[in-house]
Design a protein around this motif. Structure first.
Motif, mmCIF file in Angstrom:
data_model
loop_
_atom_site.group_PDB
_atom_site.id
_atom_site.type_symbol
_atom_site.label_atom_id
_atom_site.label_comp_id
_atom_site.label_asym_id
_atom_site.label_seq_id
_atom_site.Cartn_x
_atom_site.Cartn_y
_atom_site.Cartn_z
ATOM 1 N N THR B 115 0.829 -1.204 0.000
ATOM 2 C CA THR B 115 0.000 0.000 0.000
ATOM 3 C C THR B 115 0.868 1.262 0.000
ATOM 4 N N TYR B 116 2.081 1.128 0.535
ATOM 5 C CA TYR B 116 3.081 2.180 0.350
ATOM 6 C C TYR B 116 4.411 1.528 0.035
ATOM 7 N N ASN B 117 5.264 2.272 -0.629
ATOM 8 C CA ASN B 117 6.608 1.793 -0.997
ATOM 9 C C ASN B 117 6.573 0.608 -1.964
ATOM 10 N N GLY B 118 5.414 0.360 -2.607
ATOM 11 C CA GLY B 118 5.309 -0.710 -3.595
ATOM 12 C C GLY B 118 5.497 -0.150 -5.001
ATOM 13 N N LYS B 119 5.898 -1.022 -5.905
ATOM 14 C CA LYS B 119 6.123 -0.596 -7.287
ATOM 15 C C LYS B 119 4.775 -0.376 -7.985
ATOM 16 N N THR B 120 4.645 0.726 -8.695
ATOM 17 C CA THR B 120 3.388 1.029 -9.389
ATOM 18 C C THR B 120 3.672 1.836 -10.650
ATOM 19 N N ALA B 121 2.726 1.766 -11.592
ATOM 20 C CA ALA B 121 2.836 2.588 -12.806
ATOM 21 C C ALA B 121 2.496 4.048 -12.505
ATOM 22 N N ASP B 122 1.808 4.286 -11.405
ATOM 23 C CA ASP B 122 1.434 5.661 -11.043
ATOM 24 C C ASP B 122 2.665 6.450 -10.614
ATOM 25 N N ALA B 123 2.635 7.772 -10.844
ATOM 26 C CA ALA B 123 3.692 8.647 -10.338
ATOM 27 C C ALA B 123 3.651 8.600 -8.821
ATOM 28 N N PRO B 124 4.782 8.623 -8.120
ATOM 29 C CA PRO B 124 6.150 8.745 -8.646
ATOM 30 C C PRO B 124 6.831 7.406 -8.934
ATOM 31 N N GLY B 125 6.061 6.354 -9.182
ATOM 32 C CA GLY B 125 6.649 5.047 -9.449
ATOM 33 C C GLY B 125 6.585 4.110 -8.258
ATOM 34 N N HIS B 126 6.216 4.666 -7.103
ATOM 35 C CA HIS B 126 5.988 3.809 -5.937
ATOM 36 C C HIS B 126 4.712 4.268 -5.246
ATOM 37 N N THR B 127 4.063 3.318 -4.582
ATOM 38 C CA THR B 127 2.780 3.625 -3.950
ATOM 39 C C THR B 127 2.973 4.527 -2.729
ATOM 40 N N LEU B 128 1.956 5.347 -2.485
ATOM 41 C CA LEU B 128 1.943 6.277 -1.351
ATOM 42 C C LEU B 128 0.721 5.917 -0.506
ATOM 43 N N GLY B 129 0.930 5.812 0.795
ATOM 44 C CA GLY B 129 -0.051 5.146 1.656
ATOM 45 C C GLY B 129 -1.110 6.011 2.302
ATOM 46 N N GLY B 130 -1.529 5.568 3.473
ATOM 47 C CA GLY B 130 -2.762 6.036 4.081
ATOM 48 C C GLY B 130 -2.682 7.266 4.963
ATOM 49 N N TYR B 131 -1.499 7.812 5.170
ATOM 50 C CA TYR B 131 -1.413 9.068 5.938
ATOM 51 C C TYR B 131 -1.788 10.203 4.994
ATOM 52 N N SER B 132 -2.943 10.088 4.389
ATOM 53 C CA SER B 132 -3.357 11.048 3.362
ATOM 54 C C SER B 132 -4.873 11.132 3.379
ATOM 55 N N ASN B 133 -5.411 12.131 2.693
ATOM 56 C CA ASN B 133 -6.856 12.312 2.810
ATOM 57 C C ASN B 133 -7.662 11.473 1.834
ATOM 58 N N HIS B 134 -6.977 10.913 0.823
ATOM 59 C CA HIS B 134 -7.734 9.981 -0.019
ATOM 60 C C HIS B 134 -6.807 9.030 -0.749
ATOM 61 N N ILE B 135 -7.408 7.969 -1.275
ATOM 62 C CA ILE B 135 -6.631 6.932 -1.955
ATOM 63 C C ILE B 135 -7.513 6.302 -3.027
ATOM 64 N N VAL B 136 -6.865 5.814 -4.091
ATOM 65 C CA VAL B 136 -7.570 5.143 -5.182
ATOM 66 C C VAL B 136 -7.024 3.710 -5.263
ATOM 67 N N VAL B 137 -7.923 2.730 -5.122
ATOM 68 C CA VAL B 137 -7.487 1.330 -5.029
ATOM 69 C C VAL B 137 -8.364 0.459 -5.924
ATOM 70 N N THR B 138 -7.733 -0.480 -6.603
ATOM 71 C CA THR B 138 -8.496 -1.401 -7.443
ATOM 72 C C THR B 138 -9.458 -2.214 -6.566
ATOM 73 N N GLU B 139 -10.680 -2.385 -7.064
ATOM 74 C CA GLU B 139 -11.785 -2.966 -6.287
ATOM 75 C C GLU B 139 -11.419 -4.228 -5.514
ATOM 76 N N LYS B 140 -10.659 -5.097 -6.183
ATOM 77 C CA LYS B 140 -10.289 -6.401 -5.610
ATOM 78 C C LYS B 140 -9.617 -6.279 -4.240
ATOM 79 N N PHE B 141 -8.937 -5.150 -4.012
ATOM 80 C CA PHE B 141 -8.178 -4.988 -2.767
ATOM 81 C C PHE B 141 -8.873 -4.072 -1.753
ATOM 82 N N VAL B 142 -10.151 -3.813 -2.002
ATOM 83 C CA VAL B 142 -10.931 -2.990 -1.074
ATOM 84 C C VAL B 142 -11.830 -3.921 -0.237
ATOM 85 N N LEU B 143 -11.886 -3.677 1.052
ATOM 86 C CA LEU B 143 -12.657 -4.517 1.976
ATOM 87 C C LEU B 143 -13.905 -3.793 2.443
#
Lengths: 352, 352
Positions: B115-143
């Motif tokens: 959820t953070y520090n993972g490799k992603t196609a999104d800028a900046p190339g690594h995932t940015l986590g939950g200490y933020s006001n919103h997040i966009v996640v593929t449905e499969k990984f939403v609970l």
């Protein structure tokens, strides 16, 4: 009371030499056995030489026993005079705990009675093993042997090396469709290869010796990996369902745990004299891998193993020796100079 | 693209501070979430401070996320705007390997996307986590989260601490009639006690702190053992079916393996910074005991855990903080001065 001839050590520093002692008379539940063959296990050497704590002297080693029944007690129902039988590492257990109730006498909560160096009411207060011309064992701990007569010497090592590898292979459900590693190609490992192969698994043998490559294939391995070769090892990363590690010498466990698939298990069957380097816990956590251990096997599964081996024509690879050569055999075993198990021809004892 | 407000570290040596960045626009399979609460995990500290290899900066930690759906992509079927949802340690995986096929994305053979520090196609190339006001996640990984609104802050830690203890408890079939040990009473351990208790096991908590005795009983332990007390430990020899060891700090594993019954397993869920003393292999072999490990949990079992917790009124014990106190919270966590999890009230971010 019957006088037994044997070879015994009297101290940790003296060699095995002829020794006479008395066995108990055959009790109502006992089976008296003339020993024809006895395998030579590394435990014999460690115990005789006092390398483990607690050796009681005089010590008569030997727990890979094959022989012929000469007398049975009045309550014995499963054996008769003339039967070919085996005795392994245990001659008694409490028969009351949960482990004994499940046929896992090797994990007896009060401790099983070892075939030698175990506590007993018989003189001299500890059990005396198979390097002798006869033994008296309670029926419950006597195994039926159905192999042909010509194979009996090579059956003897099944009673320890065989069951020690069979029990974990069966407990962790090794079978067709699985990829199984056997680490170390010695007394235990060579049986592990034969048994895992006969159970239908794809078998990869691991050795540090390039020279054992062909032998391992002949024993039934589908593939042999020289574990010092990093590229060979790497090619098997995360591919094993189960690894049976028969090497007791201290070594890097991570080299093998990382070869396990997710949920794979590596079972150790030797206690190292010096600790293994501490295993990498990350290698366990990141693929839910397991390190576990297993000790010989119960009586019921020993019988199952003997029957399986008879059916599949499996015996140990052995080098037969007269008992007079036992001290030299110990030295050769310590140098790993045996393929793969010494077996004493107990007929030689009568000529001492 | 939507601008996210967050707290991030820019280097291993600088504190968390306000940081703005852009999340990807909500794709067809995406769920956009306004984050209301985010738990604070030890992994956050290790990663932010570069104590593990490979932290990519800027780093926005946080993988114990609870929030509300604000937008769903055209192909999303399981969620709608306004739903209360959770996101844990993973936001993607290959979805093609055997582990993903079995719903064990945490063991994805290509490596899951953290959820953070993972490799992603999104800028900046690594995932940015939950200490933020919103997040966009593929449905499969939403609970789905079904706890009452008043409990949502305390639900957040279930997404990591909860599932990390739930997954091994379920995998090793902890339930009624079993005696289960939980080693360590921290963020993970306190959840382990609650979950093992709710699963019906007899729970013994192990702590090095006499002062945690009452707390552990309040959490649901049937008994508490101060592991420094040898007599207390010895009374439990060979009596546990399963031990969940949540302590990552290097410690003597033998003290706990010897408490396992025959065939018992100890599962580690923390990778020690310095290796544990090498475990006694004899303690494994002589009772066929197991040392194993487990990593967080899959998406399906995370949902199962959340549903179980909602049904059994289980949440984490938390201390809520505004995000402005996160650096102090990190220092307190390192000192184990938290009962038992900090959760950031993300409403505080808007007031930065």
């Amino acid at each position: 009371m019957i006088t037994s001839l044997s070879y015994a050590v009297q101290t940790a520093k003296t060699p095995l030499a002829p020794f006479s002692f008395s066995r108990r008379a055959t009790g109502p539940r006992d089976v008296a056995i003339v020993i024809t063959y006895c395998g030579v296990c590394h435990s014999d050497v460690h115990t005789a030489r006092g390398e483990w704590q607690g050796t009681k002297y005089p010590c008569v080693p030997g727990h890979e026993i094959v022989g012929t029944v000469t007398e049975v007690g009045s309550e014995v129902s499963r054996f008769k005079v003339g039967d070919t039988v085996g005795v392994g590492c245990m001659v008694d257990s409490c028969q009351q705990c949960a482990s004994c109730a499940e046929g896992l006498e090797q994990y007896c909560q009060k401790g099983f009675t070892g075939t030698y160096n175990g506590k007993t009411a018989d003189a001299p207060g500890h059990t005396l093993g198979g390097y002798s011309n006869h033994i008296v064992v309670t029926e419950k701990f006597v195994l039926k042997v159905t192999h042909p007569a010509a194979q009996l010497a090579a059956v003897a090592p099944l009673l320890c090396a065989g069951i020690t590898t069979w029990s974990p292979l069966k407990h962790w459900k090794v079978g067709p469709g699985q990829k199984v590693g056997i680490v170390g190609i010695g007394g235990l490992g060579h049986m592990g290869i034969k048994l895992a192969h006969a159970l239908g698994a794809r078998v990869v043998a691991f050795t540090t010796s390039e020279g054992k490559r062909k032998d391992a294939l002949d024993l039934g391995a589908d593939e042999v990996v020289v574990s010092k070769n990093r590229d060979e090892m790497k090619a098997h990363t995360a591919s094993f369902d189960f690894i049976l590690n028969t090497v007791a010498a201290s070594h890097n466990l991570d080299a093998f745990t990382t070869l396990l698939k997710r949920d794979g298990a590596m079972c150790l069957c030797g206690v190292p004299e010096h600790p293994h380097p501490s295993p990498n816990i990350g290698a366990l956590i990141f693929q839910r891998r397991t390190i576990t251990g297993s000790l010989i096997g119960g009586i019921a599964e020993t019988q199952e193993m003997l029957d399986f081996c008879a059916k599949h024509h499996i015996v140990s690879e052995i080098e037969m020796i007269p008992i007079q050569e036992i001290n030299e055999a110990y030295d050769r075993m310590v140098r790993s100079d045996v393929k793969y198990r010494f077996v004493i021809d107990m007929a030689s004892l009568r000529t001492s």
